[in-house]
Design a protein around this motif. Structure first.
Motif, PDB file in Angstrom:
ATOM      1  N   SER A  66       0.843  -1.211   0.000  1.00  0.00           N
ATOM      2  CA  SER A  66       0.000   0.000   0.000  1.00  0.00           C
ATOM      3  C   SER A  66       0.866   1.245   0.000  1.00  0.00           C
ATOM      4  N   SER A  67       0.384   2.260  -0.737  1.00  0.00           N
ATOM      5  CA  SER A  67       1.086   3.538  -0.800  1.00  0.00           C
ATOM      6  C   SER A  67       0.050   4.640  -1.026  1.00  0.00           C
ATOM      7  N   ALA A  68       0.339   5.876  -0.546  1.00  0.00           N
ATOM      8  CA  ALA A  68      -0.645   6.972  -0.708  1.00  0.00           C
ATOM      9  C   ALA A  68       0.023   8.330  -0.590  1.00  0.00           C
ATOM     10  N   ILE A  69      -0.552   9.283  -1.319  1.00  0.00           N
ATOM     11  CA  ILE A  69      -0.241  10.706  -1.076  1.00  0.00           C
ATOM     12  C   ILE A  69      -1.313  11.188  -0.117  1.00  0.00           C
ATOM     13  N   SER A  70      -0.989  11.388   1.137  1.00  0.00           N
ATOM     14  CA  SER A  70      -1.946  11.707   2.199  1.00  0.00           C
ATOM     15  C   SER A  70      -1.845  13.188   2.560  1.00  0.00           C
ATOM     16  N   LEU A  71      -2.965  13.892   2.456  1.00  0.00           N
ATOM     17  CA  LEU A  71      -3.048  15.322   2.813  1.00  0.00           C
ATOM     18  C   LEU A  71      -3.857  15.431   4.092  1.00  0.00           C
ATOM     19  N   LEU A 149       4.019  11.428   1.723  1.00  0.00           N
ATOM     20  CA  LEU A 149       3.977  10.303   0.786  1.00  0.00           C
ATOM     21  C   LEU A 149       4.360   9.093   1.638  1.00  0.00           C
ATOM     22  N   CYS A 150       3.395   8.155   1.850  1.00  0.00           N
ATOM     23  CA  CYS A 150       3.621   7.071   2.807  1.00  0.00           C
ATOM     24  C   CYS A 150       3.399   5.698   2.172  1.00  0.00           C
ATOM     25  N   VAL A 151       4.049   4.712   2.782  1.00  0.00           N
ATOM     26  CA  VAL A 151       3.852   3.314   2.370  1.00  0.00           C
ATOM     27  C   VAL A 151       3.443   2.532   3.611  1.00  0.00           C
ATOM     28  N   PHE A 152       2.606   1.456   3.392  1.00  0.00           N
ATOM     29  CA  PHE A 152       2.096   0.630   4.485  1.00  0.00           C
ATOM     30  C   PHE A 152       2.391  -0.840   4.193  1.00  0.00           C
ATOM     31  N   ASP A 153       2.443  -1.601   5.278  1.00  0.00           N
ATOM     32  CA  ASP A 153       2.516  -3.062   5.134  1.00  0.00           C
ATOM     33  C   ASP A 153       1.792  -3.651   6.325  1.00  0.00           C
ATOM     34  N   THR A 154       1.221  -4.865   6.138  1.00  0.00           N
ATOM     35  CA  THR A 154       0.456  -5.515   7.204  1.00  0.00           C
ATOM     36  C   THR A 154       1.333  -6.401   8.078  1.00  0.00           C
ATOM     37  N   ASP A 170      12.616  11.662  -2.249  1.00  0.00           N
ATOM     38  CA  ASP A 170      12.634  12.243  -3.606  1.00  0.00           C
ATOM     39  C   ASP A 170      11.258  12.171  -4.248  1.00  0.00           C
ATOM     40  N   LEU A 171      10.606  11.012  -4.084  1.00  0.00           N
ATOM     41  CA  LEU A 171       9.247  10.891  -4.645  1.00  0.00           C
ATOM     42  C   LEU A 171       8.277  11.889  -3.980  1.00  0.00           C
ATOM     43  N   ALA A 172       8.458  12.109  -2.685  1.00  0.00           N
ATOM     44  CA  ALA A 172       7.609  13.104  -1.997  1.00  0.00           C
ATOM     45  C   ALA A 172       7.851  14.490  -2.571  1.00  0.00           C
ATOM     46  N   ASN A 173       9.126  14.808  -2.839  1.00  0.00           N
ATOM     47  CA  ASN A 173       9.425  16.125  -3.423  1.00  0.00           C
ATOM     48  C   ASN A 173       8.820  16.247  -4.812  1.00  0.00           C
ATOM     49  N   LEU A 174       8.847  15.100  -5.562  1.00  0.00           N
ATOM     50  CA  LEU A 174       8.228  15.101  -6.897  1.00  0.00           C
ATOM     51  C   LEU A 174       6.734  15.376  -6.787  1.00  0.00           C
ATOM     52  N   ALA A 175       6.084  14.806  -5.787  1.00  0.00           N
ATOM     53  CA  ALA A 175       4.647  15.042  -5.593  1.00  0.00           C
ATOM     54  C   ALA A 175       4.387  16.523  -5.299  1.00  0.00           C
ATOM     55  N   VAL A 176       5.312  17.122  -4.493  1.00  0.00           N
ATOM     56  CA  VAL A 176       5.140  18.555  -4.201  1.00  0.00           C
ATOM     57  C   VAL A 176       5.291  19.384  -5.467  1.00  0.00           C
ATOM     58  N   ASP A 177       6.307  19.019  -6.319  1.00  0.00           N
ATOM     59  CA  ASP A 177       6.495  19.752  -7.577  1.00  0.00           C
ATOM     60  C   ASP A 177       5.239  19.694  -8.426  1.00  0.00           C
TER      61      ASP A 177
END
Length: 869
Positions: A66-71, A149-154, A170-177
């Motif tokens: 699981s992964s998400a851009i969480s605001l 920008l977060c990742v989950f595991d069970t 880096d991926l989080a910074n890309l999301a901000v861009d």
């Protein structure tokens, strides 16, 4: 030593302000973070591929399911993009991301079920809940942490390696861009929409002087479409006189120099495609390009201010017009400062009313301008300042020239935009208005000709006296021979005589007495408390009004008849007193001219009897009970009956025969004469229609019948209904009729004469005879009154008058009828004098038609008519 408890208390006291300040700082920071998040307009928007691919990369890179851009919002976390997560949002209190935002750092949890911070979260402690979590912060250029920008595991996992953390950040910074790009794109779209929709022209000009941007409003404003405008110079829209200035400024700015136009708003002229110049408002700003091809220039916002200029012009004109209105307002307008009381505005009407020029008034107070009344005016100003509406005052004012006028002033307090209060006043010169009102009030209570009280005021004053129970005498005065004065000298002289009569009456009035004019030539004196001198007063009035009236070059004579009533003896109400006075006056006039009659019960009895007789007469007329008697008129030459005079006769069922003089007078006064005369005329015509064709019928006309517009129609109808030829009808009128209204009477007589009937002048010589009547109208016959016939043997004057009338008749080709012939001697004398016709008891008294059957039958002996009579 200080006890440990006291030390701890001091520590708490010292730290308390710091904790409070720290709490307020955190709240302000959170509010700023939420405002920053809201500025991106990204919450609750549809999925976008540019964000979805980042979450997929994060899931693959870290081998996380699981992964998400969480605001993180105020009370929730919302997923702009997600992988392996079924929901779109969760409560903020459950979210691990909220801890990352609160800590403002990269957050990693190997096993959330063992971490006190997250073990109780529903996202963790449920079956298949979160065990491993790693979140890299989303930090925007403003420095605010909007989410992760977060990742989950069970399942629990080993901590991330350094390169894995770096990759996730880096991926989080890309999301901000991409959020920044999205925000910029959104703002550009909004700006483009505004630019396209605005009514202001927006254009851009490069350093080369060519137009590089031209919005739709520019097309509408200047009349050029974008294809024509783009690439053109500003010569396209600039008036010729401004082009040199424009290019000088452009060269200066391109060389790096400063221009005074940038960042300011100015007004100048522009030119449309039609060549029309119009005013614009221009705002300039520099813009910088990205390279040589787009090296920058000026951007301009242009607003068409034609309407504003027109409005300003209208307002300026309106102000001038308003100033003109204020200056020429027909009422005095002034404005005063509420604090100092000094005049700030004073118009032309004020100058005229007050008598001072504007320059002498402005800046001064009422006390300085009007020492006598200034304090009073100042108090009125204070009063209106305490009021909530308009206050009106009326007072006398003396102008500088000494003229006294009446001013009506309205004051009101007005408040300026700066909250200062002023007193606005409007003053009217109501001098003439008040004078007119007084005149109208005087006319409402006084006679306009004589200035005496009028009828309404008399009734009001008498009503007051009767209510008080006080004794008073009412003298009702009627001028004698006044109509003759009007006919002889004209109405202007008659009016002056009435004025003089009023003056004479005032001589006998005390301060409490009332003198009024209540009719054409009728006056009333009410003498209060003077019952014992009623007779003396009446005699004095008779004597005074009988004196000659010298009016200009004329001397007129009149007299008076007076009816007297005494209150409350003769009546206790105004109505009964007036009725009694009318009865007394009627008797005074009937008895003799210049007479005085006091009201008595006998007069009231007579009036009651007369009212009863009037009712009976009405029933008799309506029931056809009025009979017709006929008296023959004989030719003095042939001795034959040439006509019969039809005379009305009434025999009352209880009273017996009633004198014609009495019941005809009642018919005239009660308005029944028209009905009576119409019936008599129709019956006489119907009777005469059966007589021999050489015998005519004569019918008397009352003067009151001429006041109706239907007399001619009545005569036409009688002739038509009876079948009597018009030439066999004679209509007799008296001299009194002619005096009433000569022109009107002769006009009607002419219409009757044109029908073919004959017109006779009756009772000639006993009234106000005028020989001019014969000049104006050709009478067929004139009848000499019986009073002259009775004295023909004893009075030379009577004989001379008869002889003169006969000579007049012979000259004017008129027949002359002598009335009241009773003896053979009278007949002989009249025949010798030349009378053409005779009438009287010598031949026959008036009788029913049946009494003359022997004369009216077709086979009558014409030779013996007189003998048979």
């Amino acid at each position: 030593m200080i006890p440990l408890v006291l030390t701890a208390a001091l520590a708490v006291h010292r730290n308390a302000p710091f904790h409070w300040a720290s709490t307020m700082t955190k709240q302000s920071a959170e509010l700023a973070r939420l405002q920053a998040l809201d500025s991106y307009r990204i919450l609750d928007t549809p999925a976008e591929a540019s964000f979805d691919e980042i979450t997929r990369l994060a899931s693959l890179l870290l081998s996380a399911p699981s992964s998400a851009i969480s605001l993180v919002d105020a009370d929730r976390q919302w997923f702009k993009a997600r992988v392996g997560i079924p929901m779109t949002q969760t409560p903020r209190s459950h979210a691990l991301c909220s801890q990352a935002v609160a800590a403002a750092s990269f957050l990693e949890v190997s096993d959330a079920s063992l971490d006190q911070r997250f073990a109780s979260s529903p996202l963790v402690n449920r079956e298949g809940g979160i065990r491993f979590y790693a979140g890299a912060p989303l930090i925007v250029p403003s420095g605010h942490w909007l989410g992760t920008l977060c990742v989950f595991d069970t399942v629990a996992r080993e901590p991330l390696r350094a390169e894995q953390r770096l990759a996730l950040q880096d991926l989080a910074n890309l999301a901000v861009d991409r959020m920044e790009s999205r925000k910029a794109r959104l703002q550009s779209e909004i700006a483009a929409s505004v630019v396209a929709a605005t009514s202001d022209a927006i254009l851009a000009v490069g350093w080369d002087g060519l137009i590089s941007f031209w919005n739709p409003a520019s097309e509408r404003m200047f009349g050029y479409d974008a294809a024509r405008a783009l690439g053109s110079t500003l010569d396209l829209i600039l008036p010729e006189q401004l082009t040199n200035t424009h290019y000088r400024g452009l060269r200066l700015a391109r060389a790096g120099g400063e221009t005074s136009l940038v960042g300011t708003t100015m007004e100048l002229s522009a030119r449309r495609a039609t060549g029309e110049e119009f005013p614009i408002e221009l705002s300039l700003a520099r813009w910088h390009g990205d390279g040589e091809r787009d090296g920058g220039g000026f951007a301009a916002i242009v607003r068409d201010i034609s309407a504003r200029r027109a409005l300003e012009s209208d307002r300026a004109n309106a102000r001038l017009f308003l100033d003109s209105i204020v200056a020429h307002l027909p009422a005095m307008l002034f404005v005063k400062d509420s604090v100092t009381g000094r005049y700030l505005l004073f118009n032309k009407a004020g100058e005229s009313i007050v008598g001072l020029p504007e320059a002498a008034v402005i800046g001064r107070t009422d006390e300085e301008l009007f020492p006598d009344v200034g304090a009073e005016y100042r108090e009125r100003d204070r009063s209106v300042l305490r009021s909530t509406g308009v206050e009106t005052y009326e007072s006398e004012f003396t102008r500088t020239d000494g003229c006294a006028i009446t001013l009506r002033t309205k004051r009101i307090v007005v408040t300026a935009p700066d909250d200062r209060k002023y007193i606005l006043g409007l003053s009217d010169d109501v001098t003439e208005l008040r004078r007119s009102e007084r005149h109208v009030l005087h006319l409402a209570h006084h006679d306009s000709l004589t200035g005496l009280l009028n009828r309404a005021s008399l009734v009001e004053r008498m009503d007051q006296l009767t209510r008080s129970g006080e004794e008073f005498v009412v003298l009702t005065i009627d001028l004698d021979r006044f109509k003759a004065v009007n006919d002889q000298f004209g109405h202007p002289i008659g009016d002056r005589l009435l004025v003089e009569a009023g003056i004479r009456l005032l001589r006998f009035a005390s301060d409490r007495d009332i003198v009024a004019r209540v009719g054409g030539d009728e006056f009333v004196i009410v003498a209060v408390g003077a019952c014992e001198r009623a007779t003396t007063l009446a005699d004095l009035v008779i004597a005074a009004l009988s004196e000659p009236y010298s009016i200009g070059r004329f001397v007129a004579y009149a007299g008076a008849s007076i009816g007297v009533v005494v209150a409350p003896r003769d009546g206790q109400t105004v109505e009964t007193l007036r009725q009694a006075a009318d009865l007394a006056l009627y008797r005074a006039k009937a008895s003799r001219r210049g007479g005085v009659c006091f009201f008595s019960s006998e007069l009231d009895d007579e009036a009651s009897e007369r009212r009863m007789l009037e009712g009976d007469l009405r029933e008799a007329i309506e029931g056809g009970e009025i009979e017709v008697a006929y008296q023959p008129v004989v030719s003095s030459v042939t001795g034959q009956v040439t006509s019969f005079e039809a005379l009305a006769r009434w025999t009352h069922p209880q009273r017996g025969p009633i004198s014609p003089a009495r019941f005809i007078g009642i018919a005239e006064e009660s308005g029944m004469i028209g009905l009576l005369g119409t019936g008599l005329l129709l019956r006489a015509c119907r009777a005469a229609a059966a007589w021999p064709s050489d015998i005519k019928v004569a019918v008397n006309l009352s003067p009151l019948q001429f006041e109706s517009s239907g007399l001619v129609k009545t005569v036409k109808a009688a002739l038509a209904l009876s079948g009597l030829p018009p030439q066999r009808l004679q209509l007799e009128v008296t001299e009194g009729l002619l005096i009433r209204n000569v022109d009107h009477t002769f006009a009607i007589l002419t219409e009757l004469r044109n029908l073919g009937v004959q017109i006779l002048l009756d009772d000639f010589g006993v009234g106000f005879s005028s020989l001019s009547y014969f000049e104006r109208f050709p009478f067929d016959k004139v009848k000499i009154d019986q009073s002259f016939v009775a004295k023909i043997a004893t009075s030379p004057a009577a004989r001379a008058i008869i002889q003169a009338v006969v000579g007049l008749g012979r000259t004017l080709n008129m027949g002359v009828v002598a009335e009241g012939v009773e003896t053979p001697e009278q007949m002989q004398a009249l025949v010798e004098l030349g009378c053409t016709h005779l009438q009287g008891f010598l031949f026959s008294e008036p009788q029913a038609e049946s009494a003359f059957r022997h004369i009216l039958r077709p086979d009558r002996d014409e030779a013996g008519v007189i003998a048979s009579l």
